[in-house]
Every structure is written in structure tokens, then in C-alpha cells.
Design a protein around this motif. Structure first.
Motif, mmCIF file in Angstrom:
data_model
loop_
_atom_site.group_PDB
_atom_site.id
_atom_site.type_symbol
_atom_site.label_atom_id
_atom_site.label_comp_id
_atom_site.label_asym_id
_atom_site.label_seq_id
_atom_site.Cartn_x
_atom_site.Cartn_y
_atom_site.Cartn_z
ATOM 1 N N LEU A 1 -7.797 -0.069 1.656
ATOM 2 C CA LEU A 1 -8.309 1.152 1.654
ATOM 3 C C LEU A 1 -7.976 1.963 2.982
ATOM 4 C CD1 LEU A 1 -11.797 1.257 -0.073
ATOM 5 C CD2 LEU A 1 -9.559 2.028 -1.129
ATOM 6 N N ARG A 2 -8.014 1.374 4.185
ATOM 7 C CA ARG A 2 -7.642 2.166 5.199
ATOM 8 C C ARG A 2 -6.412 2.315 5.496
ATOM 9 N NH1 ARG A 2 -9.160 -2.037 9.803
ATOM 10 N NH2 ARG A 2 -8.555 -0.288 11.103
ATOM 11 N N LEU A 3 -5.329 1.556 4.883
ATOM 12 C CA LEU A 3 -3.924 1.586 4.770
ATOM 13 C C LEU A 3 -3.808 2.975 3.917
ATOM 14 C CD1 LEU A 3 -2.268 -1.650 5.160
ATOM 15 C CD2 LEU A 3 -2.299 0.142 6.861
ATOM 16 N N LEU A 4 -4.075 2.740 2.591
ATOM 17 C CA LEU A 4 -4.064 3.774 1.809
ATOM 18 C C LEU A 4 -4.272 5.435 2.409
ATOM 19 C CD1 LEU A 4 -3.505 4.425 -1.424
ATOM 20 C CD2 LEU A 4 -5.840 4.072 -1.729
ATOM 21 N N VAL A 5 -5.533 5.305 2.902
ATOM 22 C CA VAL A 5 -5.881 6.528 3.585
ATOM 23 C C VAL A 5 -4.976 7.034 4.721
ATOM 24 C CG1 VAL A 5 -7.663 7.678 5.046
ATOM 25 C CG2 VAL A 5 -8.296 6.413 3.018
ATOM 26 N N MET A 6 -4.384 6.103 5.466
ATOM 27 C CA MET A 6 -3.520 6.478 6.337
ATOM 28 C C MET A 6 -1.979 6.895 5.899
ATOM 29 S SD MET A 6 -1.948 3.748 9.425
ATOM 30 C CE MET A 6 -0.979 2.840 8.296
ATOM 31 N N LEU B 1 -1.730 8.124 2.681
ATOM 32 C CA LEU B 1 -1.850 9.606 2.167
ATOM 33 C C LEU B 1 -1.985 10.518 3.155
ATOM 34 C CD1 LEU B 1 -4.168 8.392 -0.946
ATOM 35 C CD2 LEU B 1 -1.682 9.121 -0.957
ATOM 36 N N ALA B 2 -2.742 10.354 4.372
ATOM 37 C CA ALA B 2 -2.830 11.216 5.147
ATOM 38 C C ALA B 2 -1.309 11.710 5.928
ATOM 39 C CB ALA B 2 -3.655 10.820 6.376
ATOM 40 N N GLY B 3 -0.485 10.622 6.031
ATOM 41 C CA GLY B 3 0.998 10.877 6.639
ATOM 42 C C GLY B 3 1.683 11.788 5.529
ATOM 43 N N TRP B 4 1.663 11.439 4.331
ATOM 44 C CA TRP B 4 2.264 12.282 3.409
ATOM 45 C C TRP B 4 1.670 13.957 3.377
ATOM 46 C CZ3 TRP B 4 6.904 11.008 1.413
ATOM 47 C CH2 TRP B 4 7.058 9.599 1.261
ATOM 48 N N ALA B 5 0.476 13.858 3.467
ATOM 49 C CA ALA B 5 -0.148 15.152 3.442
ATOM 50 C C ALA B 5 0.391 15.752 4.716
ATOM 51 C CB ALA B 5 -1.551 15.134 3.269
ATOM 52 N N ALA B 6 0.149 15.240 5.845
ATOM 53 C CA ALA B 6 0.728 16.071 6.993
ATOM 54 C C ALA B 6 1.892 16.420 7.051
ATOM 55 C CB ALA B 6 0.468 14.993 8.072
ATOM 56 N N VAL B 7 3.111 15.501 6.746
ATOM 57 C CA VAL B 7 4.218 16.026 6.573
ATOM 58 C C VAL B 7 4.745 16.960 5.573
ATOM 59 C CG1 VAL B 7 6.821 15.124 5.936
ATOM 60 C CG2 VAL B 7 5.355 13.779 7.292
ATOM 61 N N GLU B 8 4.036 17.079 4.432
ATOM 62 C CA GLU B 8 4.181 17.878 3.136
ATOM 63 C C GLU B 8 3.756 19.360 3.848
ATOM 64 O OE1 GLU B 8 6.494 17.786 1.113
ATOM 65 O OE2 GLU B 8 6.840 16.019 1.656
ATOM 66 N N ILE C 1 1.039 -1.278 -0.043
ATOM 67 C CA ILE C 1 -0.019 -0.103 -0.079
ATOM 68 C C ILE C 1 0.770 1.289 0.162
ATOM 69 C CG2 ILE C 1 -1.744 1.347 1.382
ATOM 70 C CD1 ILE C 1 -2.808 -1.361 -0.245
ATOM 71 N N SER C 2 1.919 1.194 0.833
ATOM 72 C CA SER C 2 2.866 2.373 0.845
ATOM 73 C C SER C 2 3.429 2.484 -0.765
ATOM 74 C CB SER C 2 4.055 2.125 1.567
ATOM 75 O OG SER C 2 3.638 2.328 3.027
ATOM 76 N N GLN C 3 3.665 1.827 -1.415
ATOM 77 C CA GLN C 3 4.373 1.618 -2.622
ATOM 78 C C GLN C 3 3.115 2.101 -3.645
ATOM 79 O OE1 GLN C 3 7.290 1.369 -4.040
ATOM 80 N NE2 GLN C 3 6.316 2.022 -6.062
ATOM 81 N N ILE C 4 2.000 1.647 -3.505
ATOM 82 C CA ILE C 4 0.778 2.166 -4.418
ATOM 83 C C ILE C 4 0.399 3.560 -4.254
ATOM 84 C CG2 ILE C 4 -1.777 2.051 -4.357
ATOM 85 C CD1 ILE C 4 -1.376 -1.213 -3.986
ATOM 86 N N SER C 5 0.607 4.111 -2.916
ATOM 87 C CA SER C 5 0.501 5.477 -2.505
ATOM 88 C C SER C 5 1.422 6.454 -3.303
ATOM 89 C CB SER C 5 0.805 5.818 -0.984
ATOM 90 O OG SER C 5 -0.155 4.950 -0.218
ATOM 91 N N ILE C 6 2.956 5.878 -3.259
ATOM 92 C CA ILE C 6 3.957 6.618 -4.052
ATOM 93 C C ILE C 6 3.394 6.625 -5.388
ATOM 94 C CG2 ILE C 6 6.224 6.616 -4.469
ATOM 95 C CD1 ILE C 6 6.700 5.513 -1.598
ATOM 96 N N GLU D 1 -7.910 9.445 -11.198
ATOM 97 C CA GLU D 1 -6.893 8.919 -10.927
ATOM 98 C C GLU D 1 -6.819 8.071 -9.254
ATOM 99 O OE1 GLU D 1 -3.917 7.562 -12.393
ATOM 100 O OE2 GLU D 1 -4.694 8.516 -14.315
ATOM 101 N N ALA D 2 -7.287 8.992 -8.792
ATOM 102 C CA ALA D 2 -7.363 8.706 -7.327
ATOM 103 C C ALA D 2 -8.541 7.585 -7.231
ATOM 104 C CB ALA D 2 -7.861 9.991 -6.254
#
Length: 140
Positions: A96-101, A103-110, A56-61, A79-80
Motif C-alpha cells: 500500500l505504501r508503494l502504491l501511494v508513492m 500514484l503520487a508520482g504519476w499525479a505530480a508529474v501530470e 506495484i508500479s505495474q499495478i498502478s499503471i 476500482e481504487a
């Protein structure tokens, strides 16, 4: 009892580029904070989520690579949604839960990086995002 986010916030005060923080936020072990702070952990759920977390991390990237700079911007939701449908089909709701987790992590850090770079608070940046949402959908 200390809340997990208070420790997470204090650790984020480490020097810029600290991989310890980025790794913990962007590639978390699902449920790790629960065990660390004494919150009961569902071992079966944790095992299931850990098994698919790297995928899921790879799919997010991969999703971010496809949508950043995409033109016209109206294609980003398409696309999303296609990504979410693929994750749901292959990994179910846990995916889906991990995908949200993720993407939320990436958004928060950025958002915090942007706030730091511009000298604004993260709340001010989020207010700008919310204002954009209101301008796009004035009726709610």
C-alpha cells in the motif's frame, strides 16, 4: 544540508520528455533519496520495498488504465478500493505504501505537465482541485 526535493525540483527543469526525471519520479527506488542525502536508511525495509516495487508500479499503471475514462465516474473509487484491497492482501502495508508513492508520482508529474501546457502554476491547478473537493463536500 540540502533537502532531496530541492534537487528533485531542479532536475525537473530538464527538457520536456526527459526520461531521467520521469524514471526517478515515477519508478523510484524506495529509500534511494535517503542514501543520496545522508539520511539513515533501514536496509531491511529498503530491500523489501525494492523487491515489490516493479509489481506495484505495474499495478498502478493497470489501475490507471481501468479508471481513466471510466463511466460513470462514481465507479472510480470502487476500482481504487478494490485495487487497494488486492494490494493489501497480496503485499501487505508495504504494498500500500508503494502504491501511494507510485500514484503520487504519476499525479505530480501530470499536474506539472498540465500546468506547463496551460501556462498556469501547479498551485493554481491544485487550487482548482481543492475547489472541486469543496463543491462536492461543502460541509468539510
Amino acid at each position: 544540508m540540502r533537502r532531496w526535493w530541492s534537487t528533485w525540483r531542479s532536475e525537473r527543469q530538464l527538457p520536456r520528455g526527459s526520461w531521467r526525471v520521469a524514471h526517478r519520479v515515477l519508478f523510484p527506488a524506495p529509500g534511494a533519496w535517503r542514501a543520496e542525502y545522508g539520511v539513515p536508511v533501514d536496509e531491511d525495509e529498503d530491500r523489501r520495498l525494492r523487491a515489490i516495487a516493479p509489481d506495484i508500479s505495474q499495478i498502478s499503471i493497470s489501475l490507471l488504465r481501468r479508471v481513466v475514462g471510466l463511466y460513470p465516474e462514481e465507479r472510480i473509487p470502487e476500482e481504487a478500493l478494490a485495487c487497494a484491497d488486492e494490494v493489501l492482501e497480496k503485499y501487505g502495508t508495504d504494498g500500500l505504501r508503494l502504491l501511494v508513492m507510485s500514484l503520487a508520482g504519476w499525479a505530480a508529474v501530470e499536474i506539472e505537465r498540465d500546468a506547463q501546457a496551460t501556462g498556469r502554476t501547479h498551485e493554481a491547478l491544485l487550487d482548482d482541485i481543492d475547489l472541486t473537493r469543496l463543491e462536492a463536500h461543502p460541509d468539510g
